[in-house]
Design a protein around this motif. Structure first.
Motif, mmCIF file in Angstrom:
data_model
loop_
_atom_site.group_PDB
_atom_site.id
_atom_site.type_symbol
_atom_site.label_atom_id
_atom_site.label_comp_id
_atom_site.label_asym_id
_atom_site.label_seq_id
_atom_site.Cartn_x
_atom_site.Cartn_y
_atom_site.Cartn_z
ATOM 1 N N ASP A 152 2.218 -19.079 11.729
ATOM 2 C CA ASP A 152 2.908 -18.391 10.597
ATOM 3 C C ASP A 152 2.326 -18.489 9.109
ATOM 4 O O ASP A 152 2.938 -18.101 8.131
ATOM 5 C CB ASP A 152 4.206 -18.968 10.559
ATOM 6 N N ALA A 153 1.126 -19.444 8.999
ATOM 7 C CA ALA A 153 0.744 -19.562 7.553
ATOM 8 C C ALA A 153 0.134 -18.316 6.916
ATOM 9 O O ALA A 153 -0.685 -17.780 8.008
ATOM 10 C CB ALA A 153 -0.042 -20.890 7.918
ATOM 11 N N ALA A 154 0.329 -18.096 5.910
ATOM 12 C CA ALA A 154 -0.713 -16.860 5.494
ATOM 13 C C ALA A 154 -2.048 -17.421 4.794
ATOM 14 O O ALA A 154 -2.074 -18.771 4.779
ATOM 15 C CB ALA A 154 0.278 -16.624 3.975
ATOM 16 N N PRO A 155 -2.846 -16.573 4.506
ATOM 17 C CA PRO A 155 -4.125 -16.965 4.267
ATOM 18 C C PRO A 155 -4.134 -17.588 2.821
ATOM 19 O O PRO A 155 -3.398 -17.627 2.191
ATOM 20 C CB PRO A 155 -4.887 -15.722 3.728
ATOM 21 N N GLY A 156 -4.975 -18.916 2.614
ATOM 22 C CA GLY A 156 -4.827 -19.736 1.526
ATOM 23 C C GLY A 156 -4.892 -21.073 1.922
ATOM 24 O O GLY A 156 -5.541 -21.561 3.012
ATOM 25 N N ALA A 157 -4.804 -22.163 1.058
ATOM 26 C CA ALA A 157 -5.469 -23.166 1.123
ATOM 27 C C ALA A 157 -4.186 -24.194 1.456
ATOM 28 O O ALA A 157 -2.969 -24.218 0.953
ATOM 29 C CB ALA A 157 -5.875 -23.947 -0.116
ATOM 30 N N TRP A 158 -4.203 -24.760 2.754
ATOM 31 C CA TRP A 158 -2.943 -25.776 3.186
ATOM 32 C C TRP A 158 -3.579 -27.136 3.775
ATOM 33 O O TRP A 158 -5.019 -27.538 3.623
ATOM 34 C CB TRP A 158 -2.565 -25.130 4.686
ATOM 35 N N THR A 159 -2.841 -28.063 3.850
ATOM 36 C CA THR A 159 -2.983 -29.452 4.410
ATOM 37 C C THR A 159 -2.091 -29.737 5.755
ATOM 38 O O THR A 159 -1.100 -29.182 5.831
ATOM 39 C CB THR A 159 -2.622 -30.605 3.388
ATOM 40 N N VAL A 160 -2.979 -30.126 6.505
ATOM 41 C CA VAL A 160 -2.147 -30.472 7.805
ATOM 42 C C VAL A 160 -1.078 -31.667 7.819
ATOM 43 O O VAL A 160 -1.596 -32.778 7.313
ATOM 44 C CB VAL A 160 -2.961 -30.732 8.842
ATOM 45 N N ALA A 161 -0.068 -31.288 7.997
ATOM 46 C CA ALA A 161 1.152 -32.388 7.978
ATOM 47 C C ALA A 161 1.407 -33.015 9.262
ATOM 48 O O ALA A 161 1.862 -34.203 9.377
ATOM 49 C CB ALA A 161 2.563 -31.737 7.183
ATOM 50 N N ARG A 162 1.437 -32.279 10.291
ATOM 51 C CA ARG A 162 1.911 -32.529 11.511
ATOM 52 C C ARG A 162 1.110 -31.931 12.740
ATOM 53 O O ARG A 162 1.070 -30.559 12.484
ATOM 54 C CB ARG A 162 3.223 -32.481 11.920
ATOM 55 N N PRO A 210 -5.244 -20.474 19.883
ATOM 56 C CA PRO A 210 -3.700 -20.156 19.674
ATOM 57 C C PRO A 210 -2.910 -21.237 19.915
ATOM 58 O O PRO A 210 -2.062 -21.624 19.325
ATOM 59 C CB PRO A 210 -3.550 -19.047 20.763
ATOM 60 N N ALA A 211 -3.249 -22.305 21.118
ATOM 61 C CA ALA A 211 -2.552 -23.523 21.268
ATOM 62 C C ALA A 211 -2.435 -24.384 20.150
ATOM 63 O O ALA A 211 -1.486 -25.103 19.993
ATOM 64 C CB ALA A 211 -3.297 -24.089 22.732
ATOM 65 N N CYS A 212 -3.770 -24.458 19.591
ATOM 66 C CA CYS A 212 -3.784 -25.433 18.505
ATOM 67 C C CYS A 212 -3.242 -24.886 17.429
ATOM 68 O O CYS A 212 -2.694 -25.641 16.451
ATOM 69 C CB CYS A 212 -5.330 -25.844 18.287
ATOM 70 N N ALA A 213 -3.420 -23.730 16.870
ATOM 71 C CA ALA A 213 -2.626 -23.174 15.895
ATOM 72 C C ALA A 213 -1.114 -23.025 15.784
ATOM 73 O O ALA A 213 -0.551 -23.645 14.884
ATOM 74 C CB ALA A 213 -3.069 -21.580 15.759
ATOM 75 N N SER A 214 -0.555 -23.194 17.029
ATOM 76 C CA SER A 214 0.612 -23.468 17.378
ATOM 77 C C SER A 214 1.228 -24.584 17.155
ATOM 78 O O SER A 214 2.386 -24.830 16.878
ATOM 79 C CB SER A 214 1.212 -22.682 18.719
ATOM 80 N N ALA A 215 0.411 -25.597 17.400
ATOM 81 C CA ALA A 215 0.706 -27.079 17.470
ATOM 82 C C ALA A 215 0.723 -27.528 16.021
ATOM 83 O O ALA A 215 1.333 -28.557 15.377
ATOM 84 C CB ALA A 215 -0.180 -27.918 18.312
ATOM 85 N N LEU A 216 0.036 -26.766 14.956
ATOM 86 C CA LEU A 216 -0.169 -27.250 13.715
ATOM 87 C C LEU A 216 1.033 -26.981 12.942
ATOM 88 O O LEU A 216 1.964 -25.811 12.834
ATOM 89 C CB LEU A 216 -1.294 -26.775 13.006
ATOM 90 N N TRP A 217 1.439 -27.820 11.968
ATOM 91 C CA TRP A 217 2.262 -27.810 10.847
ATOM 92 C C TRP A 217 1.780 -27.926 9.643
ATOM 93 O O TRP A 217 1.185 -29.059 9.457
ATOM 94 C CB TRP A 217 3.570 -28.520 11.186
ATOM 95 N N LEU A 218 1.837 -27.142 8.605
ATOM 96 C CA LEU A 218 0.968 -27.114 7.361
ATOM 97 C C LEU A 218 1.973 -27.036 6.106
ATOM 98 O O LEU A 218 2.939 -26.334 5.958
ATOM 99 C CB LEU A 218 0.079 -25.864 7.404
ATOM 100 N N VAL A 219 1.237 -27.646 5.144
ATOM 101 C CA VAL A 219 2.194 -27.707 3.934
ATOM 102 C C VAL A 219 1.130 -27.183 2.702
ATOM 103 O O VAL A 219 0.043 -27.384 2.700
ATOM 104 C CB VAL A 219 2.497 -29.193 3.518
ATOM 105 N N GLU A 220 1.480 -26.073 2.079
ATOM 106 C CA GLU A 220 0.490 -25.303 1.203
ATOM 107 C C GLU A 220 0.403 -26.206 0.187
ATOM 108 O O GLU A 220 1.050 -26.757 -0.683
ATOM 109 C CB GLU A 220 1.646 -23.956 0.368
ATOM 110 N N ASN A 221 -1.100 -25.957 -0.129
ATOM 111 C CA ASN A 221 -1.508 -26.641 -1.255
ATOM 112 C C ASN A 221 -1.202 -25.812 -2.694
ATOM 113 O O ASN A 221 -1.233 -24.731 -2.731
ATOM 114 C CB ASN A 221 -3.004 -26.884 -1.315
ATOM 115 N N ARG A 222 -0.708 -26.648 -3.674
ATOM 116 C CA ARG A 222 -0.124 -25.837 -4.991
ATOM 117 C C ARG A 222 -1.085 -26.202 -6.201
ATOM 118 O O ARG A 222 -1.561 -27.577 -5.999
ATOM 119 C CB ARG A 222 1.299 -26.013 -5.217
#
Length: 222
Positions: A152-162, A210-222
């Motif tokens: 569900d993450a939009a294009p941009g910079a993120w950090t893997v939280a979980r 897809p299975a990896c993308a679904s497993a990721l939870w990301l925090v947006e870099n600000r």
């Protein structure tokens, strides 16, 4: 039910109900609980009625399942045990992060609070487990994280939280790609079929299955 011994089954149900909405914010349903435990919805409904009778949960027919304060306290105690044990297995015994869930499921019911607190101190009081899930503090205080699923993450910079531990194969693939808590990821655009094109820690662009993308939870870099 306060002060009475609880079965490991009751503890498992309470933990699953609590963790069901930890990252999504959505309350648990009997179907979600059944899917997580690998049993029939009718069996879950029967168990939930018992939890309600014991004052550990609230549930209206065809509605969501919520924990009472007492039920949530037990759930957080079990979550704390589970995640400290997982951390100990990875950091001190050399387990892979894809191997620890089932071991912790057994050990969390056998360990005393004293042993869990001793492991916590030995490990330096970690705040998250190897998958990035927050470890509740003694007394059941849990840290919340504002994160979105990788799909569900939009294009941009993120950090893997979980990284969700529900699929060991996806965990192994995430590790191979460097998708671990703390990794930097720049999402470029989605690929057909659910994959996600991105750059991981500044490397060349690649596609996350897809299975990896679904497993990721990301925090947006600000």
């Amino acid at each position: 039910m306060t002060g009475e011994p609880r079965s490991s089954s009751v503890e498992d149900y309470l933990k699953v109900i609590w963790t069901a909405g930890e990252w999504t914010g959505e309350p648990a349903t009997t179907k979600a609980i059944a899917d997580r435990l690998g049993i029939s919805p009718s069996s879950v409904s029967q168990r939930v009625r018992r939890l309600v009778a014991d004052g550990l949960a609230r549930h209206e027919s065809y509605g969501t399942v919520e924990l009472t304060d007492e039920g949530a306290a037990v759930a957080l105690q079990m979550v704390r045990r589970h995640r400290i044990i997982e951390t100990f297995l990875v950091e001190s015994l050399g387990y892979g992060w894809d191997e620890v869930h089932d071991e912790a499921e057994v050990l969390e019911h056998a360990c005393s609070d004293r042993m869990i607190d001793a492991l916590d101190a030995m490990l330096g009081h970690p705040t998250v487990d190897p998958h990035g899930d927050p470890i509740p503090k003694p007394g059941g205080i849990a840290r919340t994280v504002d994160a979105v699923r990788g799909t569900d993450a939009a294009p941009g910079a993120w950090t893997v939280a979980r990284v969700s531990d529900s699929d060991p194969e996806a965990l192994r693939e995430c590790a191979r790609l460097g998708l671990v808590p703390g990794a930097s990821i720049v999402i470029l655009d989605p690929d057909p079929g659910g994959a996600v094109r991105c750059r991981i820690d500044g490397a060349d662009a690649s596609s996350i299955p897809p299975a990896c993308a679904s497993a990721l939870w990301l925090v947006e870099n600000r």
